[in-house]
Design an enzyme around this catalytic site. Structure first.
Site, PDB file in Angstrom:
ATOM      1  N   ARG A   1       0.798  -1.220   0.000  1.00  0.00           N
ATOM      2  CA  ARG A   1       0.000   0.000   0.000  1.00  0.00           C
ATOM      3  C   ARG A   1       0.833   1.274   0.000  1.00  0.00           C
ATOM      4  NH1 ARG A   1      -2.990  -3.859   1.774  1.00  0.00           N
ATOM      5  NH2 ARG A   1      -1.044  -4.414   2.748  1.00  0.00           N
ATOM      6  N   THR A   2       1.809   1.351   0.881  1.00  0.00           N
ATOM      7  CA  THR A   2       2.498   2.629   1.029  1.00  0.00           C
ATOM      8  C   THR A   2       3.229   2.990  -0.272  1.00  0.00           C
ATOM      9  OG1 THR A   2       2.717   2.197   3.373  1.00  0.00           O
ATOM     10  CG2 THR A   2       4.099   3.933   2.480  1.00  0.00           C
TER      11      THR A   2
ATOM     12  N   LYS B   1      25.580  -3.479  -1.972  1.00  0.00           N
ATOM     13  CA  LYS B   1      27.053  -3.433  -2.092  1.00  0.00           C
ATOM     14  C   LYS B   1      27.677  -2.746  -0.879  1.00  0.00           C
ATOM     15  CE  LYS B   1      26.805  -2.659  -7.104  1.00  0.00           C
ATOM     16  NZ  LYS B   1      27.025  -1.599  -8.118  1.00  0.00           N
TER      17      LYS B   1
ATOM     18  N   ARG C   1      11.351   4.043   2.989  1.00  0.00           N
ATOM     19  CA  ARG C   1      11.027   3.095   4.067  1.00  0.00           C
ATOM     20  C   ARG C   1      12.285   2.312   4.371  1.00  0.00           C
ATOM     21  NH1 ARG C   1       5.930  -0.919   4.328  1.00  0.00           N
ATOM     22  NH2 ARG C   1       5.043   1.062   4.994  1.00  0.00           N
TER      23      ARG C   1
ATOM     24  N   HIS D   1       5.410   6.122  11.338  1.00  0.00           N
ATOM     25  CA  HIS D   1       4.886   5.939   9.981  1.00  0.00           C
ATOM     26  C   HIS D   1       3.909   7.088   9.712  1.00  0.00           C
ATOM     27  CE1 HIS D   1       3.578   4.227   6.332  1.00  0.00           C
ATOM     28  NE2 HIS D   1       3.308   2.997   6.702  1.00  0.00           N
TER      29      HIS D   1
HETATM   30  C1  NCD Z   1       1.939  -0.883   8.169  1.00  0.00           C
HETATM   31  C2  NCD Z   1       3.447  -0.680   8.295  1.00  0.00           C
HETATM   32  O1  NCD Z   1       4.175  -0.862   7.302  1.00  0.00           O
HETATM   33  O2  NCD Z   1       3.849  -0.330   9.372  1.00  0.00           O
HETATM   34  N1  NCD Z   1       1.536  -1.124   6.850  1.00  0.00           N
HETATM   35  C3  NCD Z   1       1.248  -0.065   6.045  1.00  0.00           C
HETATM   36  O3  NCD Z   1       2.100   0.744   5.727  1.00  0.00           O
HETATM   37  N2  NCD Z   1      -0.031   0.107   5.672  1.00  0.00           N
HETATM   38  C4  NCD Z   1       1.399  -1.877   9.110  1.00  0.00           C
HETATM   39  C5  NCD Z   1       2.019  -3.244   9.146  1.00  0.00           C
HETATM   40  O4  NCD Z   1       2.913  -3.571   8.367  1.00  0.00           O
HETATM   41  O5  NCD Z   1       1.554  -4.019   9.978  1.00  0.00           O
END
Ligand code: NCD
Length: 304
Positions: A51-52, A80, A101, A129
């Site tokens: 999703r993100t 590397k 991320r 997040h």
């Molecule tokens: C969450 C995350 O990555 O922290 N997912 C997301 O970005 N929607 C929640 C999760 O991974 O449980």
């Protein structure tokens, strides 16, 4: 040049504006279709995501921009041994904005200090997040029309769940929000969140292990996945992973206007049979995440 590493990097007024922009994008998408023409977003994902990453990419495409990036550390020069600092200095030569991320807490902050373009934290380890929180806030706002005066139940892995930490931080700035923290004893909210956020701001909260006991008082139920990748020991994960499974019978004592949320992915915490309940909001939350990321990209790129 402005980065968003923590949800508290945005003021309450700015969050109100982002919600207003997202509402306007939903109502008038065509108005925004060329706003980022000629701009590039880089998505640097050192950890899995559906999703993100895809919502950031869809957001940029819907603004008329372009996307570059990688979706796993193994396909970048991190494999590397390149440092975050060098990777981000490189990417800032190619992109106008970066979403990152990383499994290490603080990596996007380090990146933002070395980057020549805005960096958005798309999740750092068990820490924060902020853009998931923006999705969560738009969902709550569209469902409830307010943040103040709500009783918010957070259920599951409150220890490692970064979405929970960012959401508590965000909601802690509104009047009279009450938290019910529902988790196994091993996965309670970290002490620093209790002392530095909840207690420092005199917020009302209580902890319980029992979801059904808490259910009747909740306006929001925010379910979370037990974060397998943050455990040191697989046996502990297996013992705790099914601590809470939301099924229709557990909702019998819930409010009729409860808003059921989950950042997703779910791995059993919400039974599929809950999906048809009108109170299930987790797929709306997915969609709203795209609109809030569009609003955030516009803000950080200073596009009027
Ligand atoms: C969450 C995350 O990555 O922290 N997912 C997301 O970005 N929607 C929640 C999760 O991974 O449980």
């Amino acid at each position: 040049m402005r980065s968003v590493i923590d949800i508290l990097d945005l003021t309450v007024e700015e969050i109100t504006d982002l919600i207003a922009t997202a509402d306007d994008i939903i109502a008038n998408p065509a108005k925004y279709a060329e706003k980022c023409h000629g701009k590039k977003l880089a998505t640097l994902f050192f950890e899995p995501s559906t999703r993100t990453r895809l919502s950031f990419e869809a957001a940029m495409y819907e603004l008329g921009g372009h996307v570059i990036g990688f979706s796993e550390a193994q396909s970048s020069s991190a494999a590397k041994g390149e440092s975050i600092a060098d990777t981000v200095r490189t990417v800032s030569c190619y992109a106008d904005i970066i979403a990152m991320r990383h499994p290490k807490e603080g990596a996007p902050l380090v990146a933002s200090m070395k980057s020549g373009v805005p960096v958005i934290n798309a999740g750092d380890g068990g820490h924060n997040h902020p853009t998931q929180t923006l999705a969560d806030l738009l969902t709550i706002h569209r469902e409830k029309g307010r943040f103040s005066g709500l009783t918010v139940g957070l259920c599951g892995d409150l220890k490692f769940g970064r979405t929970v930490h960012s959401l508590i931080n965000a909601l802690s700035r509104y009047e009279d929000v009450r938290f019910v923290l529902i988790s196994p004893n091993e996965l309670v909210l970290p002490e620093y969140m209790k002392t530095e956020v909840l207690e420092r701001k005199n917020l009302t909260y209580r902890e319980t292990t029992d979801l059904e006991e808490a259910m009747p008082e909740l306006d929001i139920l925010y379910m979370t996945r037990v974060q397998r990748e943050r455990f040191f020991n697989e046996a502990d994960y297996i013992r705790l992973k099914d601590s809470y499974i939301l099924t229709p019978d557990k909702l019998l004592n819930a409010k009729s206007d409860l808003c059921i949320m989950h950042p997703l992915p779910r791995v059993g915490e919400i039974a599929g049979s809950v999906d048809d309940d009108p109170r299930a909001c987790y797929f709306k939350q997915v969609l709203y995440g795209k609109y809030m990321r569009m609003a955030l990209i516009l803000k950080l790129l200073e596009v009027a």
